[in-house]
Scaffold this motif. Structure first.
Motif, PDB file in Angstrom:
ATOM      1  N   ARG A 325     -13.626 -11.998   1.826  1.00 43.58           N
ATOM      2  CA  ARG A 325     -12.433 -12.491   2.516  1.00 43.58           C
ATOM      3  C   ARG A 325     -11.786 -11.359   3.306  1.00 43.58           C
ATOM      4  O   ARG A 325     -12.350 -10.274   3.446  1.00 43.58           O
ATOM      5  CB  ARG A 325     -11.434 -13.075   1.487  1.00 43.58           C
ATOM      6  CG  ARG A 325     -11.991 -14.168   0.597  1.00 43.58           C
ATOM      7  CD  ARG A 325     -12.379 -15.435   1.351  1.00 43.58           C
ATOM      8  NE  ARG A 325     -11.241 -16.098   1.957  1.00 43.58           N
ATOM      9  CZ  ARG A 325     -10.529 -17.074   1.369  1.00 43.58           C
ATOM     10  NH1 ARG A 325     -10.844 -17.473   0.153  1.00 43.58           N
ATOM     11  NH2 ARG A 325      -9.531 -17.662   1.998  1.00 43.58           N
ATOM     12  N   VAL A 326     -10.591 -11.615   3.843  1.00 50.46           N
ATOM     13  CA  VAL A 326      -9.829 -10.577   4.541  1.00 50.46           C
ATOM     14  C   VAL A 326      -8.704 -10.128   3.603  1.00 50.46           C
ATOM     15  O   VAL A 326      -7.704 -10.828   3.446  1.00 50.46           O
ATOM     16  CB  VAL A 326      -9.243 -11.099   5.871  1.00 50.46           C
ATOM     17  CG1 VAL A 326      -8.427 -10.004   6.552  1.00 50.46           C
ATOM     18  CG2 VAL A 326     -10.357 -11.585   6.799  1.00 50.46           C
ATOM     19  N   PRO A 327      -8.870  -8.998   2.925  1.00 57.53           N
ATOM     20  CA  PRO A 327      -7.865  -8.560   1.954  1.00 57.53           C
ATOM     21  C   PRO A 327      -6.652  -7.932   2.615  1.00 57.53           C
ATOM     22  O   PRO A 327      -6.761  -7.272   3.657  1.00 57.53           O
ATOM     23  CB  PRO A 327      -8.624  -7.531   1.110  1.00 57.53           C
ATOM     24  CG  PRO A 327      -9.678  -7.007   2.020  1.00 57.53           C
ATOM     25  CD  PRO A 327     -10.042  -8.117   2.969  1.00 57.53           C
ATOM     26  N   GLU A 328      -5.492  -8.145   1.988  1.00 54.54           N
ATOM     27  CA  GLU A 328      -4.266  -7.531   2.486  1.00 54.54           C
ATOM     28  C   GLU A 328      -3.893  -6.301   1.668  1.00 54.54           C
ATOM     29  O   GLU A 328      -3.540  -5.258   2.205  1.00 54.54           O
ATOM     30  CB  GLU A 328      -3.103  -8.518   2.443  1.00 54.54           C
ATOM     31  CG  GLU A 328      -1.796  -7.930   2.948  1.00 54.54           C
ATOM     32  CD  GLU A 328      -0.678  -8.944   2.929  1.00 54.54           C
ATOM     33  OE1 GLU A 328      -0.047  -9.147   3.982  1.00 54.54           O
ATOM     34  OE2 GLU A 328      -0.440  -9.547   1.861  1.00 54.54           O
ATOM     35  N   ARG A 329      -3.952  -6.448   0.341  1.00 55.68           N
ATOM     36  CA  ARG A 329      -3.636  -5.316  -0.520  1.00 55.68           C
ATOM     37  C   ARG A 329      -4.364  -5.467  -1.855  1.00 55.68           C
ATOM     38  O   ARG A 329      -4.778  -6.561  -2.244  1.00 55.68           O
ATOM     39  CB  ARG A 329      -2.131  -5.161  -0.744  1.00 55.68           C
ATOM     40  CG  ARG A 329      -1.483  -6.213  -1.614  1.00 55.68           C
ATOM     41  CD  ARG A 329       0.037  -6.005  -1.700  1.00 55.68           C
ATOM     42  NE  ARG A 329       0.666  -6.215  -0.398  1.00 55.68           N
ATOM     43  CZ  ARG A 329       1.405  -5.305   0.210  1.00 55.68           C
ATOM     44  NH1 ARG A 329       1.618  -4.130  -0.351  1.00 55.68           N
ATOM     45  NH2 ARG A 329       1.958  -5.566   1.381  1.00 55.68           N
ATOM     46  N   LEU A 330      -4.466  -4.343  -2.541  1.00 51.61           N
ATOM     47  CA  LEU A 330      -5.145  -4.294  -3.831  1.00 51.61           C
ATOM     48  C   LEU A 330      -4.205  -3.655  -4.839  1.00 51.61           C
ATOM     49  O   LEU A 330      -3.701  -2.549  -4.614  1.00 51.61           O
ATOM     50  CB  LEU A 330      -6.435  -3.469  -3.708  1.00 51.61           C
ATOM     51  CG  LEU A 330      -7.248  -3.224  -4.970  1.00 51.61           C
ATOM     52  CD1 LEU A 330      -7.848  -4.529  -5.501  1.00 51.61           C
ATOM     53  CD2 LEU A 330      -8.354  -2.194  -4.701  1.00 51.61           C
ATOM     54  N   LEU A 331      -3.936  -4.338  -5.944  1.00 52.79           N
ATOM     55  CA  LEU A 331      -3.104  -3.805  -7.022  1.00 52.79           C
ATOM     56  C   LEU A 331      -4.024  -3.339  -8.149  1.00 52.79           C
ATOM     57  O   LEU A 331      -4.920  -4.083  -8.568  1.00 52.79           O
ATOM     58  CB  LEU A 331      -2.140  -4.858  -7.565  1.00 52.79           C
ATOM     59  CG  LEU A 331      -1.341  -5.686  -6.556  1.00 52.79           C
ATOM     60  CD1 LEU A 331      -0.399  -6.640  -7.283  1.00 52.79           C
ATOM     61  CD2 LEU A 331      -0.570  -4.786  -5.599  1.00 52.79           C
ATOM     62  N   LEU A 332      -3.791  -2.135  -8.648  1.00 51.11           N
ATOM     63  CA  LEU A 332      -4.608  -1.597  -9.730  1.00 51.11           C
ATOM     64  C   LEU A 332      -3.711  -1.125 -10.872  1.00 51.11           C
ATOM     65  O   LEU A 332      -2.688  -0.477 -10.643  1.00 51.11           O
ATOM     66  CB  LEU A 332      -5.452  -0.421  -9.234  1.00 51.11           C
ATOM     67  CG  LEU A 332      -6.488  -0.734  -8.144  1.00 51.11           C
ATOM     68  CD1 LEU A 332      -7.192   0.542  -7.713  1.00 51.11           C
ATOM     69  CD2 LEU A 332      -7.494  -1.772  -8.614  1.00 51.11           C
ATOM     70  N   ARG A 333      -4.123  -1.447 -12.099  1.00 54.16           N
ATOM     71  CA  ARG A 333      -3.364  -0.981 -13.257  1.00 54.16           C
ATOM     72  C   ARG A 333      -3.575   0.515 -13.480  1.00 54.16           C
ATOM     73  O   ARG A 333      -2.653   1.247 -13.824  1.00 54.16           O
ATOM     74  CB  ARG A 333      -3.787  -1.765 -14.506  1.00 54.16           C
ATOM     75  CG  ARG A 333      -2.994  -1.396 -15.746  1.00 54.16           C
ATOM     76  CD  ARG A 333      -3.057  -2.462 -16.807  1.00 54.16           C
ATOM     77  NE  ARG A 333      -4.428  -2.730 -17.248  1.00 54.16           N
ATOM     78  CZ  ARG A 333      -4.744  -3.710 -18.095  1.00 54.16           C
ATOM     79  NH1 ARG A 333      -3.786  -4.521 -18.560  1.00 54.16           N
ATOM     80  NH2 ARG A 333      -5.990  -3.908 -18.467  1.00 54.16           N
ATOM     81  N   GLU A 349     -13.303   1.463   2.602  1.00 48.35           N
ATOM     82  CA  GLU A 349     -14.128   0.981   3.711  1.00 48.35           C
ATOM     83  C   GLU A 349     -13.357   0.027   4.613  1.00 48.35           C
ATOM     84  O   GLU A 349     -13.548   0.021   5.833  1.00 48.35           O
ATOM     85  CB  GLU A 349     -15.365   0.262   3.160  1.00 48.35           C
ATOM     86  CG  GLU A 349     -16.405   1.184   2.538  1.00 48.35           C
ATOM     87  CD  GLU A 349     -17.566   0.415   1.941  1.00 48.35           C
ATOM     88  OE1 GLU A 349     -17.511  -0.836   1.919  1.00 48.35           O
ATOM     89  OE2 GLU A 349     -18.532   1.057   1.488  1.00 48.35           O
ATOM     90  N   LYS A 350     -12.466  -0.775   4.026  1.00 44.84           N
ATOM     91  CA  LYS A 350     -11.774  -1.808   4.796  1.00 44.84           C
ATOM     92  C   LYS A 350     -10.345  -1.438   5.149  1.00 44.84           C
ATOM     93  O   LYS A 350      -9.633  -2.246   5.756  1.00 44.84           O
ATOM     94  CB  LYS A 350     -11.794  -3.124   4.013  1.00 44.84           C
ATOM     95  CG  LYS A 350     -13.209  -3.641   3.759  1.00 44.84           C
ATOM     96  CD  LYS A 350     -13.208  -5.083   3.317  1.00 44.84           C
ATOM     97  CE  LYS A 350     -14.631  -5.619   3.241  1.00 44.84           C
ATOM     98  NZ  LYS A 350     -14.681  -7.087   3.060  1.00 44.84           N
ATOM     99  N   GLY A 351      -9.907  -0.258   4.764  1.00 45.05           N
ATOM    100  CA  GLY A 351      -8.554   0.169   5.090  1.00 45.05           C
ATOM    101  C   GLY A 351      -7.483  -0.664   4.418  1.00 45.05           C
ATOM    102  O   GLY A 351      -6.439  -0.970   5.019  1.00 45.05           O
ATOM    103  N   VAL A 352      -7.702  -1.023   3.174  1.00 47.44           N
ATOM    104  CA  VAL A 352      -6.779  -1.893   2.437  1.00 47.44           C
ATOM    105  C   VAL A 352      -5.774  -1.058   1.649  1.00 47.44           C
ATOM    106  O   VAL A 352      -6.128  -0.064   1.008  1.00 47.44           O
ATOM    107  CB  VAL A 352      -7.568  -2.816   1.484  1.00 47.44           C
ATOM    108  CG1 VAL A 352      -6.623  -3.646   0.614  1.00 47.44           C
ATOM    109  CG2 VAL A 352      -8.483  -3.722   2.283  1.00 47.44           C
ATOM    110  N   VAL A 353      -4.521  -1.474   1.683  1.00 45.92           N
ATOM    111  CA  VAL A 353      -3.456  -0.811   0.932  1.00 45.92           C
ATOM    112  C   VAL A 353      -3.725  -0.959  -0.562  1.00 45.92           C
ATOM    113  O   VAL A 353      -4.030  -2.050  -1.056  1.00 45.92           O
ATOM    114  CB  VAL A 353      -2.085  -1.437   1.271  1.00 45.92           C
ATOM    115  CG1 VAL A 353      -0.992  -0.881   0.370  1.00 45.92           C
ATOM    116  CG2 VAL A 353      -1.751  -1.207   2.736  1.00 45.92           C
TER     117      VAL A 353
END
Length: 374
Positions: A325-333, A349-353
């Motif tokens: 998909r087209v990701p906007e952001r990634l949250l990590l614990r 690679e995708k420049g995701v926040v």
């Protein structure tokens, strides 16, 4: 008398399973191979969000995984193979304890396919149970492939009492709910009565019926697409599918040299031990479900997300967002955890926040980007 007249009621002539790159005794896909028209991920996202097309009508080309990514997959498999083997055996024993043979494993394409194949090996090779594994399509808002159900019940004459639905993981419960609705619809119209019980390895959202664990960890097959799923695409349901046909798929033959489907099954099966089978976890599904809902609602409010389907909790779901998909952001614990190393590679690679949220109940959550459609 002709074969067409002899066929069980509701079965179209010419239907037959395919195996992709699997062996037949590991998996039979009840899917129709299609010559796909590929959409870019960006165009596919635009068409989905504009309502012009349903996600099941389109598919994107799968690029080969990088050598670094394949190495990471192999390392994660080595790290978790003992745990996954034990969890597969746990589910297999639960199936044996609650269902009469012959068992018919029905995995949900595509995430459920490798897990169904592992369960097939556990049942048939280690527990000596008469079993067979089919992988069929279920699509959000479109239901399950009833032609596939008719085929395995009537053409292959598998007893309804032994049908067991399998997936790899559950998160928000969208596919779980789809399965419940679809089986209720089936049972209201057909003589063969099916149980809608869903068996999964990991139920991070507290929505599955039977789960081997409720922890959000890396199920290695969840970080790859076709190369760990018999080179088969996710399922399609578009105008190419004629009445009476199975839902569709594409065979990604260009990925043959990267295919690790057999290697993955062999590595996990080598760790299976029928003499060490732990009971299913006894934690409260309700608590896990309530906790999930609290965080989903919090993210909807704090990030202004208009569609709950754009929130994908858990490592596996987050990985699918980053790949398809087209990701906007990634949250990590914990951004330093080995469990999420592949997500950091994909995010870079995708420049995701990437945001650090140490108190959330998942190791990872991804948000799908909202595309302006007007």
């Amino acid at each position: 008398m002709s074969r067409a007249v002899d066929r069980p009621v509701g079965i179209e002539p010419g239907l037959s399973p395919i195996t992709g790159s699997y062996r037949q005794d590991d998996c039979q896909f009840l899917l129709t191979p299609l010559q796909a028209e590929f959409f870019s991920i960006q165009e596919k996202e635009r068409l989905i969000q504009s309502g012009e097309k349903h996600y099941s009508e389109m598919i994107s080309f799968e690029s080969p995984p990088s050598e670094a990514y394949l190495t990471l997959f192999r390392n994660l498999t080595q790290r978790h193979k003992g745990r996954l083997a034990a969890e597969v055996m746990r589910l297999a024993q639960s199936i044996v304890n609650t269902r009469l043979a012959p068992i018919t494993l029905v995995s949900l394409v595509r995430a459920g396919t490798p897990i169904g194949a592992l369960l097939q090996r556990a049942l048939s090779r280690h527990l000596q149970v008469d079993s067979r594994h089919y992988s069929i399509s279920i699509i959000r808002d479109r239901g399950i492939d009833e032609q596939a159900l008719k085929f395995l019940l009537r053409e292959h004459r598998r007893p309804a009492a032994g049908v067991v639905f399998v997936d790899a993981w559950t998160a928000k419960g969208v596919i779980t709910e789809e399965l419940k609705r679809a089986i209720a619809h089936w049972n209201a119209r057909h003589q063969e009565q099916l149980k809608d019980t869903l068996y999964v390895i990991s139920d991070i959202g507290g929505v599955a019926d039977i789960a081997a664990t409720y922890e959000d960890y890396v199920i290695p097959s969840g970080i790859l697409n076709a190369p760990v799923s018999g080179l088969i695409s996710r399922s399609l349901l578009n105008r190419q599918i004629q009445p009476g046909q199975f839902h569709g798929c594409t065979l990604y033959e260009h990925l043959q040299q990267y295919d690790v489907s057999h290697w993955f099954l062999d590595e996990i099966e080598a760790e299976m031990d029928v003499n060490i089978v732990a009971p299913l976890p006894s934690i409260s599904r309700g608590e896990r479900y309530a906790q999930t809902r609290i965080y989903l609602n919090r993210w909807i409010d704090s990030y202004g997300i208009g569609d709950i389907n754009h929130i994908k909790p858990g490592i596996a779901e987050a990985t699918r967002v980053m790949l398809r998909r087209v990701p906007e952001r990634l949250l990590l614990r914990d951004p330093g955890a080995e469990e999420v190393a592949h997500l950091l590679i994909l995010a870079e690679e995708k420049g995701v926040v990437v945001e650090h949220q140490p108190n959330m109940p998942f190791n990872a959550v991804a948000f799908i980007k909202t595309i302006k459609t007007s």
